[in-house]
Structure formats: C-alpha cells, structure tokens
Design a protein around this motif. Sequence first.
Motif, PDB file in Angstrom:
ATOM      1  N   LYS A 189       0.836  -1.211   0.000  1.00  0.00           N
ATOM      2  CA  LYS A 189       0.000   0.000   0.000  1.00  0.00           C
ATOM      3  C   LYS A 189       0.868   1.257   0.000  1.00  0.00           C
ATOM      4  O   LYS A 189       0.623   2.206  -0.751  1.00  0.00           O
ATOM      5  CB  LYS A 189      -0.913  -0.011   1.227  1.00  0.00           C
ATOM      6  CG  LYS A 189      -1.768   1.226   1.365  1.00  0.00           C
ATOM      7  CD  LYS A 189      -2.507   1.210   2.679  1.00  0.00           C
ATOM      8  CE  LYS A 189      -2.551   2.622   3.187  1.00  0.00           C
ATOM      9  NZ  LYS A 189      -2.819   2.760   4.569  1.00  0.00           N
ATOM     10  N   ASN A 190       1.920   1.270   0.824  1.00  0.00           N
ATOM     11  CA  ASN A 190       2.817   2.430   0.884  1.00  0.00           C
ATOM     12  C   ASN A 190       3.569   2.620  -0.426  1.00  0.00           C
ATOM     13  O   ASN A 190       3.777   3.762  -0.858  1.00  0.00           O
ATOM     14  CB  ASN A 190       3.803   2.277   2.044  1.00  0.00           C
ATOM     15  CG  ASN A 190       3.145   2.497   3.390  1.00  0.00           C
ATOM     16  OD1 ASN A 190       2.088   3.111   3.474  1.00  0.00           O
ATOM     17  ND2 ASN A 190       3.751   1.957   4.427  1.00  0.00           N
ATOM     18  N   CYS A 191       3.978   1.535  -1.083  1.00  0.00           N
ATOM     19  CA  CYS A 191       4.637   1.649  -2.387  1.00  0.00           C
ATOM     20  C   CYS A 191       3.687   2.231  -3.422  1.00  0.00           C
ATOM     21  O   CYS A 191       4.086   3.059  -4.251  1.00  0.00           O
ATOM     22  CB  CYS A 191       5.145   0.291  -2.839  1.00  0.00           C
ATOM     23  SG  CYS A 191       6.599  -0.252  -1.947  1.00  0.00           S
ATOM     24  N   LEU A 192       2.425   1.805  -3.414  1.00  0.00           N
ATOM     25  CA  LEU A 192       1.444   2.357  -4.341  1.00  0.00           C
ATOM     26  C   LEU A 192       1.242   3.856  -4.114  1.00  0.00           C
ATOM     27  O   LEU A 192       1.172   4.638  -5.061  1.00  0.00           O
ATOM     28  CB  LEU A 192       0.101   1.630  -4.200  1.00  0.00           C
ATOM     29  CG  LEU A 192      -0.010   0.258  -4.858  1.00  0.00           C
ATOM     30  CD1 LEU A 192      -1.368  -0.371  -4.540  1.00  0.00           C
ATOM     31  CD2 LEU A 192       0.192   0.380  -6.341  1.00  0.00           C
ATOM     32  N   ILE A 193       1.165   4.255  -2.843  1.00  0.00           N
ATOM     33  CA  ILE A 193       0.991   5.680  -2.527  1.00  0.00           C
ATOM     34  C   ILE A 193       2.197   6.478  -3.007  1.00  0.00           C
ATOM     35  O   ILE A 193       2.057   7.551  -3.597  1.00  0.00           O
ATOM     36  CB  ILE A 193       0.743   5.874  -1.011  1.00  0.00           C
ATOM     37  CG1 ILE A 193      -0.625   5.310  -0.611  1.00  0.00           C
ATOM     38  CG2 ILE A 193       0.852   7.341  -0.619  1.00  0.00           C
ATOM     39  CD1 ILE A 193      -0.875   5.278   0.872  1.00  0.00           C
ATOM     40  N   LYS A 194       3.402   5.950  -2.796  1.00  0.00           N
ATOM     41  CA  LYS A 194       4.615   6.658  -3.227  1.00  0.00           C
ATOM     42  C   LYS A 194       4.680   6.749  -4.752  1.00  0.00           C
ATOM     43  O   LYS A 194       5.116   7.764  -5.298  1.00  0.00           O
ATOM     44  CB  LYS A 194       5.878   5.966  -2.700  1.00  0.00           C
ATOM     45  CG  LYS A 194       6.030   6.032  -1.201  1.00  0.00           C
ATOM     46  CD  LYS A 194       6.219   7.447  -0.751  1.00  0.00           C
ATOM     47  CE  LYS A 194       6.325   7.502   0.756  1.00  0.00           C
ATOM     48  NZ  LYS A 194       6.309   8.849   1.264  1.00  0.00           N
ATOM     49  N   CYS A 195       4.259   5.709  -5.449  1.00  0.00           N
ATOM     50  CA  CYS A 195       4.270   5.748  -6.917  1.00  0.00           C
ATOM     51  C   CYS A 195       3.236   6.722  -7.454  1.00  0.00           C
ATOM     52  O   CYS A 195       3.459   7.361  -8.495  1.00  0.00           O
ATOM     53  CB  CYS A 195       4.002   4.346  -7.477  1.00  0.00           C
ATOM     54  SG  CYS A 195       5.385   3.224  -7.234  1.00  0.00           S
ATOM     55  N   ARG A 196       2.117   6.846  -6.792  1.00  0.00           N
ATOM     56  CA  ARG A 196       1.057   7.727  -7.275  1.00  0.00           C
ATOM     57  C   ARG A 196       1.334   9.195  -6.937  1.00  0.00           C
ATOM     58  O   ARG A 196       0.808  10.085  -7.607  1.00  0.00           O
ATOM     59  CB  ARG A 196      -0.286   7.299  -6.681  1.00  0.00           C
ATOM     60  CG  ARG A 196      -0.766   5.986  -7.259  1.00  0.00           C
ATOM     61  CD  ARG A 196      -2.061   5.556  -6.638  1.00  0.00           C
ATOM     62  NE  ARG A 196      -2.445   4.234  -7.144  1.00  0.00           N
ATOM     63  CZ  ARG A 196      -3.333   3.457  -6.574  1.00  0.00           C
ATOM     64  NH1 ARG A 196      -3.969   3.871  -5.490  1.00  0.00           N
ATOM     65  NH2 ARG A 196      -3.620   2.283  -7.079  1.00  0.00           N
ATOM     66  N   THR A 197       2.123   9.454  -5.906  1.00  0.00           N
ATOM     67  CA  THR A 197       2.442  10.836  -5.514  1.00  0.00           C
ATOM     68  C   THR A 197       3.957  11.050  -5.675  1.00  0.00           C
ATOM     69  O   THR A 197       4.685  11.188  -4.701  1.00  0.00           O
ATOM     70  CB  THR A 197       2.013  11.107  -4.062  1.00  0.00           C
ATOM     71  OG1 THR A 197       2.654  10.156  -3.219  1.00  0.00           O
ATOM     72  CG2 THR A 197       0.508  11.044  -3.904  1.00  0.00           C
TER      73      THR A 197
END
Length: 147
Positions: A12-20
């Motif tokens: 989840k944290n990797c997805l958030i970092k990739c999206r922002t």
Amino acid sequence: GVWRQTRALLFKNCLIKCRTKKSSVQEVLFPLFFLFWLILMSMMHPHRKYGEVANTNLGTLDTSMLVNFIIGYTPPTQMAREIMKKVAFDNFEDGIITEEYLSEEELQEASAFKPSNFVGVVFNDAMSYQLRFPDSVAMSSIYMESR
C-alpha cells in the motif's frame, strides 16, 4: 497473520509513493538540500584552531596600579573567603581591599557608589564566578571567541 499484514502495508505504501511522485521526490531531495546547505555553511565559517602559546616570562606585575583596589564578593561562603584571602594577601602585599556582601543586589549598589577601581566577584559555585564591573559584566569561560 502478521507477515501478510506487513506485506500488504508495504505494498500500500509503495502504491501511494508511486502515485504521488512529486511529494516522494520532495521527501528525498529536501533533506539532501538542507544537508548540502549545512555543509556549505560550515565550509564558509570553519572552526578556528589556536596553537599552543609558549611559556614566556611576563615580568613583574606593576602593583602601583593596584593601590586601593577594591574587590567586593558575594555570597560570603567559607570557600569564597578563602579564595579572596588568597587573592588579597598571598599574591599582593598591600593595595587590594576585599569586601564581602550578603547579596548580589547589595554588591551592585556598592559598585554604583564606589569609584572606578571597584570590581565585584559573584561566585556561582566553588568552580565558577562572574566578574562585575561598574558598567558591564564579563563572564568567566574556558573558551571564548572574540566578538
């Protein structure tokens, strides 16, 4: 159990970092920028290293300047009395007068009415003190840079 939850949280944290991406880059670059800025500032103002001073004979002290010199001190503890006795009698045969005061306020009042040859000594504890002159204050220190 725990491993599956940890893996899901990391994903989840990797997805958030990739999206922002913009905020993620800022999170990395701002600390690096400030670190570079601190290094640059420390290079502009390097620490001064002072070499040793050779032992030299400074000659004899001119005691004519110390005639009727007044040293007031506070608080009147046994340690302060011993130090001031050593200053007055062991180092100089005559000319220095020591006076003890009960409080710092009393010392300041006395320095206002005394002539310019008055110096006050305020003992903070057995190892530190402050010198009080009629118009300014100088604190003792092991290391002081010039202003």
